[in-house]
Scaffold this active site. Structure first.
Site, mmCIF file in Angstrom:
data_model
loop_
_atom_site.group_PDB
_atom_site.id
_atom_site.type_symbol
_atom_site.label_atom_id
_atom_site.label_comp_id
_atom_site.label_asym_id
_atom_site.label_seq_id
_atom_site.Cartn_x
_atom_site.Cartn_y
_atom_site.Cartn_z
ATOM 1 N N THR A 6 -55.129 78.566 -53.362
ATOM 2 C CA THR A 6 -55.770 79.589 -52.505
ATOM 3 C C THR A 6 -55.585 79.186 -50.889
ATOM 4 O O THR A 6 -54.859 78.234 -50.631
ATOM 5 C CB THR A 6 -57.294 79.057 -52.470
ATOM 6 O OG1 THR A 6 -58.037 80.384 -51.934
ATOM 7 C CG2 THR A 6 -57.943 77.795 -51.695
ATOM 8 N N ALA A 164 -48.732 84.570 -48.590
ATOM 9 C CA ALA A 164 -48.641 84.912 -49.647
ATOM 10 C C ALA A 164 -47.247 84.928 -49.978
ATOM 11 O O ALA A 164 -46.688 84.830 -51.303
ATOM 12 C CB ALA A 164 -49.004 86.315 -50.106
ATOM 13 N N CYS A 167 -45.913 80.694 -50.122
ATOM 14 C CA CYS A 167 -46.797 79.963 -50.912
ATOM 15 C C CYS A 167 -47.147 80.163 -52.267
ATOM 16 O O CYS A 167 -47.698 81.383 -52.369
ATOM 17 C CB CYS A 167 -48.225 79.582 -50.246
ATOM 18 S SG CYS A 167 -49.247 78.361 -51.271
ATOM 19 N N THR A 170 -50.726 81.281 -53.790
ATOM 20 C CA THR A 170 -51.359 82.213 -52.531
ATOM 21 C C THR A 170 -50.882 83.519 -52.944
ATOM 22 O O THR A 170 -49.638 83.690 -53.092
ATOM 23 C CB THR A 170 -51.292 81.935 -51.132
ATOM 24 O OG1 THR A 170 -51.666 80.585 -50.846
ATOM 25 C CG2 THR A 170 -51.961 82.883 -50.337
#
Length: 180
Positions: A6, A164, A167, A170
């Site tokens: 997250t 995003a 990672c 994510t």
């Protein structure tokens, strides 16, 4: 603490406070869900909170935090005091101490990070981020903050999009909440 799966960011700008998060949930190396909700409004929509870590642990922490906010007898909402009280309990309580999560809480005047190690951090800048993509989102947000034309929501959204891209834990399914 390092949690996979997250990225959550909180930003204040122009009288608005935003908390946003991606929607990915992973178990080991497997994506289980792409549209999870990791943020919520608390205390009749006056406080925003987001979490990184175990979902069940985060729900427990949301409830405990809300109890700390409600505990004030004069009815004034003081998230700093509530955050410190929660952090003290989290660190010293044998059951709470085992919870694996981090929280961001924010109201119209404050942004705070609360960790299980007893830390309550108020950022120098009006931005902070947690989770596996937290450093990427934080770095992007600091750069975007230099553009005075961007709103808090724009900065949060763009910063999570950057996270995003780099990672693997994510994604770009972003949920955003805003208060004034």
């Amino acid at each position: 603490m390092s949690f996979k799966g997250t990225t959550v960011i909180a930003i204040r700008r122009g009288g608005k406070t935003v908390v946003a998060a991606d929607g990915q949930v992973t178990f080991g190396y497997t994506v289980l869900k792409s549209n999870a909700i990791k943020i919520r409004k608390l205390f009749n929509g006056k406080i925003l909170a987001g979490f990184a870590g175990s979902t069940s642990d985060a729900i427990t922490l949301f409830e405990k935090f809300e109890e700390k906010v409600k505990a004030r007898e004069d009815g004034i909402i003081d998230i700093k005091r509530a955050a410190v009280e929660l952090a003290k309990d989290w660190r010293s309580d044998k059951i709470l101490h085992k919870l694996e999560a981090m929280m961001l809480v924010a109201d119209s005047e404050n942004i705070l990070l609360i960790s299980g190690t007893g830390d309550v951090v108020e950022p120098e800048e009006d931005v902070i981020s947690i989770g596996s993509g937290g450093n990427y989102a934080y770095s992007a947000a600091l750069a975007y903050m230099e553009n005075k034309k961007l709103s808090a929501a724009d900065i949060a959204f763009k910063s999570l999009k950057v996270a995003a891209r780099v990672c693997i834990y994510t994604n770009s399914n972003i949920v955003l909440e805003e208060i004034s």
